[in-house]
Scaffold this motif. Structure first.
Motif, short mmCIF file in Angstrom:
data_model
loop_
_atom_site.label_atom_id
_atom_site.label_comp_id
_atom_site.label_asym_id
_atom_site.label_seq_id
_atom_site.Cartn_x
_atom_site.Cartn_y
_atom_site.Cartn_z
N LEU A 156 -3.81 27.23 -54.97
CA LEU A 156 -2.63 26.84 -54.22
C LEU A 156 -1.71 28.03 -53.98
CD1 LEU A 156 -1.80 23.43 -55.94
CD2 LEU A 156 -2.53 23.76 -53.57
N ALA A 157 -1.51 28.84 -55.00
CA ALA A 157 -0.64 30.01 -54.84
C ALA A 157 -1.24 31.00 -53.84
CB ALA A 157 -0.43 30.68 -56.19
N ALA B 233 -13.65 21.29 -59.28
CA ALA B 233 -12.29 21.82 -59.33
C ALA B 233 -12.22 23.22 -58.76
CB ALA B 233 -11.79 21.80 -60.78
N VAL B 234 -13.22 24.04 -59.05
CA VAL B 234 -13.24 25.40 -58.50
C VAL B 234 -13.38 25.35 -56.97
CG1 VAL B 234 -14.52 27.55 -58.45
CG2 VAL B 234 -14.08 26.42 -60.62
N LEU B 235 -14.22 24.45 -56.47
CA LEU B 235 -14.34 24.28 -55.02
C LEU B 235 -13.01 23.82 -54.41
CD1 LEU B 235 -17.86 22.60 -54.65
CD2 LEU B 235 -17.19 24.93 -54.00
N ALA B 236 -12.31 22.93 -55.10
CA ALA B 236 -10.99 22.51 -54.62
C ALA B 236 -10.04 23.69 -54.56
CB ALA B 236 -10.43 21.42 -55.54
N ALA B 237 -10.08 24.56 -55.58
CA ALA B 237 -9.22 25.75 -55.55
C ALA B 237 -9.58 26.66 -54.40
CB ALA B 237 -9.35 26.49 -56.88
N ASN C 257 5.75 33.41 -51.27
CA ASN C 257 5.64 34.09 -52.56
C ASN C 257 5.70 33.05 -53.67
OD1 ASN C 257 5.51 35.96 -54.59
ND2 ASN C 257 7.66 36.58 -54.44
N PRO C 258 4.56 32.32 -53.89
CA PRO C 258 4.59 31.22 -54.86
C PRO C 258 4.13 31.61 -56.25
CG PRO C 258 2.57 31.13 -53.63
CD PRO C 258 3.28 32.39 -53.19
#
Length: 267
Positions: free
Chosen positions: A161-162, A84-88, A171-172
């Motif tokens: 993602l942000a 999950a961290v790699l995906a982020a 500006n998410p």
């Protein structure tokens, strides 16, 4: 010459204080013992459609492979967190290739999380009950709770993602903060409601497993959220991801609250 009859010794009978167990009582006790010794199975339909039909088929072979190499549920949970961290990290780049790669890594993290839950149930089969992907056993002392790891994974993905959208000029951060706040409120309300229902369990539903899973999916559990994030991020961008998360999450929370209020005030 006839011998005198031997003097009979007095016989002492040890009579227990407790009354004898009759046959019906013995059968009832054996039935209770058998029920306690039998591992409890999770009710069908406790998971959503994504966890059951997309992540579920990949779980048994990976679980057998992990068990054969001595990997524990905690180790697989850490690997799931790493995915999950790699995906982020890939999401934070903002490029289309990075978004697609992050979506695949997030799916792998979901599958590994389900594998971890299965290994934990195998190590402690006397547990039951649903959870984020369904049926989490109690956490041993000194271990992180699987639900906490799920929240860490999801919040890391939100941040990635942000960051990726911010790198491209957007500006998410406000939508991302709103998604985190909504998720926190949902889990707080769900935990409070679950604690209040421990004394009285609802009767089992007679609906089919697919219908129950579809109803569970409408509440946007973890598997459905990860699938939504993966699809919208891979084919669109983080703006659509946060918009759908906020809209669907708000509707699911409102419906759940309305149903719980109705059940609480009904006789």
């Amino acid at each position: 010459m006839d011998q005198a009859p031997a003097r009979e010794r007095p016989v002492t009978l040890n009579v227990p204080d407790r009354p004898a167990i009759t046959r019906p009582d013995r059968e009832a006790a054996e039935a209770v013992d058998d029920d306690r010794a039998r591992p409890r199975r999770r009710p069908e339909g406790a998971e959503g459609l994504v966890a059951a039909y997309l992540a579920g088929p990949c779980t048994p072979p990976i679980a057998r492979w992990a068990a054969g190499r001595g990997l524990t549920a905690g180790a697989v949970s850490m690997i799931s967190l790493a995915f999950a961290v790699l995906a982020a990290v890939w999401f934070s780049g903002g490029a289309r290739a990075g978004l697609v790669t992050g979506a695949l890594l997030l799916y792998a993290s979901l599958v590994l999380g389900k594998v971890s839950a299965g290994l934990a149930r195998r190590a402690n089969p006397f547990t039951s009950g649903p959870a984020s992907c369904g049926g989490r056993p109690p956490t041993p002392p000194g271990k992180y709770h699987p639900a906490v790891l799920d929240r860490v994974k999801e919040f890391a993905v939100y941040a990635g993602l942000a960051a990726g959208t911010a790198a491209s000029g957007g500006n998410p951060w406000w939508p991302a903060t709103g998604a985190v706040a909504l998720l926190s409120v949902r889990h707080t309300v769900a935990a409070s409601y679950a604690a209040s229902r421990t004394a009285r369990r609802p009767p089992p539903s007679r609906r089919g497993a697919v219908v129950r899973r579809a109803a569970k999916s409408l509440r946007l559990p973890l598997g459905e959220r990860f699938a939504l994030i993966s699809l919208t991020a891979a084919f669109a961008d983080a703006r659509l991801t946060f918009a759908v998360l906020l809209a669907w999450g708000s509707a699911a929370t409102a419906c759940a609250l309305a149903g719980r209020v109705t059940r609480s005030i009904s006789p």
